[in-house]
Design a protein around this motif. Sequence first.
Motif, PDB file in Angstrom:
ATOM      1  N   GLY A 138     -27.340 -39.833  75.924  1.00  0.00           N
ATOM      2  CA  GLY A 138     -27.653 -38.933  77.004  1.00  0.00           C
ATOM      3  C   GLY A 138     -28.086 -37.521  76.211  1.00  0.00           C
ATOM      4  O   GLY A 138     -27.582 -37.168  75.345  1.00  0.00           O
ATOM      5  N   ALA A 139     -29.130 -36.894  76.905  1.00  0.00           N
ATOM      6  CA  ALA A 139     -29.687 -35.640  76.598  1.00  0.00           C
ATOM      7  C   ALA A 139     -28.580 -34.517  76.196  1.00  0.00           C
ATOM      8  O   ALA A 139     -28.654 -33.850  75.376  1.00  0.00           O
ATOM      9  N   GLY A 140     -27.485 -34.620  76.929  1.00  0.00           N
ATOM     10  CA  GLY A 140     -26.492 -33.691  76.883  1.00  0.00           C
ATOM     11  C   GLY A 140     -25.688 -33.840  75.685  1.00  0.00           C
ATOM     12  O   GLY A 140     -25.011 -32.570  75.564  1.00  0.00           O
ATOM     13  N   HIS A 141     -25.845 -34.808  74.750  1.00  0.00           N
ATOM     14  CA  HIS A 141     -24.923 -35.225  73.822  1.00  0.00           C
ATOM     15  C   HIS A 141     -25.784 -34.758  72.549  1.00  0.00           C
ATOM     16  O   HIS A 141     -25.114 -34.725  71.278  1.00  0.00           O
ATOM     17  N   ARG A 142     -27.049 -34.660  72.596  1.00  0.00           N
ATOM     18  CA  ARG A 142     -28.037 -34.567  71.442  1.00  0.00           C
ATOM     19  C   ARG A 142     -27.806 -33.617  70.678  1.00  0.00           C
ATOM     20  O   ARG A 142     -27.322 -33.847  69.193  1.00  0.00           O
ATOM     21  N   LYS A 143     -27.572 -32.427  70.899  1.00  0.00           N
ATOM     22  CA  LYS A 143     -27.307 -31.250  70.330  1.00  0.00           C
ATOM     23  C   LYS A 143     -26.184 -31.296  69.576  1.00  0.00           C
ATOM     24  O   LYS A 143     -26.123 -30.912  68.167  1.00  0.00           O
ATOM     25  N   GLY A 144     -25.115 -31.583  70.415  1.00  0.00           N
ATOM     26  CA  GLY A 144     -23.614 -31.615  69.603  1.00  0.00           C
ATOM     27  C   GLY A 144     -23.687 -32.774  68.491  1.00  0.00           C
ATOM     28  O   GLY A 144     -22.959 -32.438  67.574  1.00  0.00           O
ATOM     29  N   ILE A 145     -24.237 -33.844  68.767  1.00  0.00           N
ATOM     30  CA  ILE A 145     -24.239 -34.980  67.708  1.00  0.00           C
ATOM     31  C   ILE A 145     -25.013 -34.450  66.542  1.00  0.00           C
ATOM     32  O   ILE A 145     -24.677 -34.458  65.428  1.00  0.00           O
ATOM     33  N   GLU A 185     -30.813 -43.227  57.580  1.00  0.00           N
ATOM     34  CA  GLU A 185     -31.365 -42.252  58.091  1.00  0.00           C
ATOM     35  C   GLU A 185     -31.169 -42.589  59.707  1.00  0.00           C
ATOM     36  O   GLU A 185     -30.998 -43.648  60.240  1.00  0.00           O
ATOM     37  N   ILE A 186     -30.623 -41.480  60.349  1.00  0.00           N
ATOM     38  CA  ILE A 186     -30.185 -41.302  61.658  1.00  0.00           C
ATOM     39  C   ILE A 186     -31.181 -40.765  62.653  1.00  0.00           C
ATOM     40  O   ILE A 186     -31.470 -39.946  62.430  1.00  0.00           O
ATOM     41  N   ARG A 187     -31.872 -41.599  63.693  1.00  0.00           N
ATOM     42  CA  ARG A 187     -32.869 -40.796  64.550  1.00  0.00           C
ATOM     43  C   ARG A 187     -32.150 -41.203  65.858  1.00  0.00           C
ATOM     44  O   ARG A 187     -31.612 -41.955  66.356  1.00  0.00           O
ATOM     45  N   ILE A 188     -32.268 -39.853  66.793  1.00  0.00           N
ATOM     46  CA  ILE A 188     -31.426 -39.775  67.908  1.00  0.00           C
ATOM     47  C   ILE A 188     -32.573 -39.690  69.191  1.00  0.00           C
ATOM     48  O   ILE A 188     -33.519 -38.904  68.989  1.00  0.00           O
ATOM     49  N   VAL A 189     -32.450 -40.642  70.258  1.00  0.00           N
ATOM     50  CA  VAL A 189     -33.343 -40.461  71.288  1.00  0.00           C
ATOM     51  C   VAL A 189     -32.253 -39.894  72.562  1.00  0.00           C
ATOM     52  O   VAL A 189     -31.472 -40.567  72.943  1.00  0.00           O
ATOM     53  N   GLY A 190     -32.682 -38.876  72.953  1.00  0.00           N
ATOM     54  CA  GLY A 190     -31.872 -38.072  74.009  1.00  0.00           C
ATOM     55  C   GLY A 190     -32.402 -38.607  75.420  1.00  0.00           C
ATOM     56  O   GLY A 190     -33.833 -38.298  75.605  1.00  0.00           O
ATOM     57  N   THR A 191     -31.676 -39.106  76.302  1.00  0.00           N
ATOM     58  CA  THR A 191     -32.096 -39.978  77.540  1.00  0.00           C
ATOM     59  C   THR A 191     -31.495 -39.055  78.778  1.00  0.00           C
ATOM     60  O   THR A 191     -30.428 -38.285  78.753  1.00  0.00           O
ATOM     61  N   ALA A 192     -32.138 -39.370  79.869  1.00  0.00           N
ATOM     62  CA  ALA A 192     -31.454 -39.051  81.138  1.00  0.00           C
ATOM     63  C   ALA A 192     -31.075 -40.387  81.742  1.00  0.00           C
ATOM     64  O   ALA A 192     -32.095 -41.324  81.648  1.00  0.00           O
ATOM     65  N   HIS A 193     -30.043 -40.567  82.198  1.00  0.00           N
ATOM     66  CA  HIS A 193     -29.446 -41.908  82.647  1.00  0.00           C
ATOM     67  C   HIS A 193     -30.279 -42.528  83.930  1.00  0.00           C
ATOM     68  O   HIS A 193     -29.918 -43.615  84.431  1.00  0.00           O
ATOM     69  N   VAL A 194     -31.140 -41.592  84.606  1.00  0.00           N
ATOM     70  CA  VAL A 194     -31.886 -42.025  85.704  1.00  0.00           C
ATOM     71  C   VAL A 194     -33.387 -41.815  85.618  1.00  0.00           C
ATOM     72  O   VAL A 194     -34.018 -41.510  86.590  1.00  0.00           O
ATOM     73  N   SER A 195     -33.812 -41.981  84.440  1.00  0.00           N
ATOM     74  CA  SER A 195     -35.438 -41.586  84.070  1.00  0.00           C
ATOM     75  C   SER A 195     -35.952 -42.616  83.483  1.00  0.00           C
ATOM     76  O   SER A 195     -35.634 -43.368  82.720  1.00  0.00           O
ATOM     77  N   GLN A 196     -37.344 -42.893  84.355  1.00  0.00           N
ATOM     78  CA  GLN A 196     -38.125 -44.046  84.060  1.00  0.00           C
ATOM     79  C   GLN A 196     -38.883 -43.885  82.629  1.00  0.00           C
ATOM     80  O   GLN A 196     -38.947 -44.597  81.754  1.00  0.00           O
ATOM     81  N   LYS A 197     -39.157 -42.426  82.301  1.00  0.00           N
ATOM     82  CA  LYS A 197     -39.549 -42.200  81.140  1.00  0.00           C
ATOM     83  C   LYS A 197     -38.755 -42.401  79.991  1.00  0.00           C
ATOM     84  O   LYS A 197     -39.145 -42.603  78.946  1.00  0.00           O
TER      85      LYS A 197
END
Length: 403
Positions: free
Chosen positions: A204-211, A3-15
């Motif tokens: 990064g969040a911008g890659h999540r949908k494409g992946i 199983e693959i789980r993806i966490v989409g992040t912002a590279h300057v986000s504390q959250k």
Amino acid sequence: MGEIRIVGTAHVSQKSVEEVQSAIDEWQPDVVAIELDQGRYLGLKQQQKNPEIEDILEAKNFTQLLIQWILAYIQRRIGMDVGVEPGAEMKAAIAAAEERQVKIALIDRDIRMTLHRFWASMSIFEKLKMFYALIGSIAIADKTGDVIDIEELKKENVVEAAMEEFYRYSPRGAKALIGERDAYMSHNLIRLASTNERVLAVVGAGHRKGIEQFLKNPELLPPIDSLTSQMKTRPWGLIFGIIVTVVFALLLLAIVFSGVGTEILLEALVYWVLIHGVLTFIFTIIAGGHWISGLVGCVVSPLSSLHPLIAAGWFSAIAEAKIRKPKGSDIRKIMEAESITEMRKIPLFKVVLVAALANVGASIGTFAYFIFIFPILGIDPNVVLGQGFENMWTAITNLFSFS
């Protein structure tokens, strides 16, 4: 298949940092796959070996280096505004995985290959638009007091809108920078899932949908070799150089055959040297270069503008490097600089900027020459060109008739 789980992040986000740590704790993956290549991983770990300055100068990838540094600076400025170091979520993923003795996998494509394909794929118009956008982004990033809501930017509808805008703005560049990397990372995630039950991908969040789309439809994935090969660059520079050389030669021949006299011919040659030399010198000084570097560019520019494989900026950069003596450690200083002014004081950045702007000066000189040469010489281009080419054609016809 695991199983693959993806966490989409912002590279300057504390959250994002907190989300990554929670995902590792709660899901306990067998491997943590991170949107990094070997070079950037070592950079985050501060274990990257300083490159040799000679290698940087010989590669002559000055424009690509500037783009990489400016993009990193913009990201760093945003990070400073929100109080989070760029790449903090990647560092958190690495630290959390190491603490729990979970395997780490680097799934992103080598940044050098990405930049090569990014630059080689874009049209001249796209490159000009990109430079304009970068200048605007620097101005925005340097503003203080603006509140940036990173979490708002991470929302799916905002990310999708940003990606769509990027593809409209520069379709070829977006494909190399986003689409190809989505495919490359998907290949690596599928490979990891074939030998691991649980794979946590931190991207990064911008890659999540494409992946996610590639993982659902792996048959759409392009061959991995097609994502890692050197692209044939469009020889626009070579073509432009040949055109300039041919046009300049025809101009001189037209002047010779027009009968306006050798004085005008000599003036045309002198102005070619002066316009190119002066503009190259001025732009070298604007870049913060030493006057000797400007003088070197001034001398070389009139000749290099006629040779499609030689650039005046290369010679100015070599002279600047001899004077400033940059070190490999300058790259880390550039990546840590808090302002463009601070970056301009670093010897290596100054050398690369000199190379880029000296070439800009020489290019402007070429356009300026062909636009203003006739008014400067005080002659009618219609008369000179018309009479010159007519006499030239007559001479050629007579030569073949005689033979």
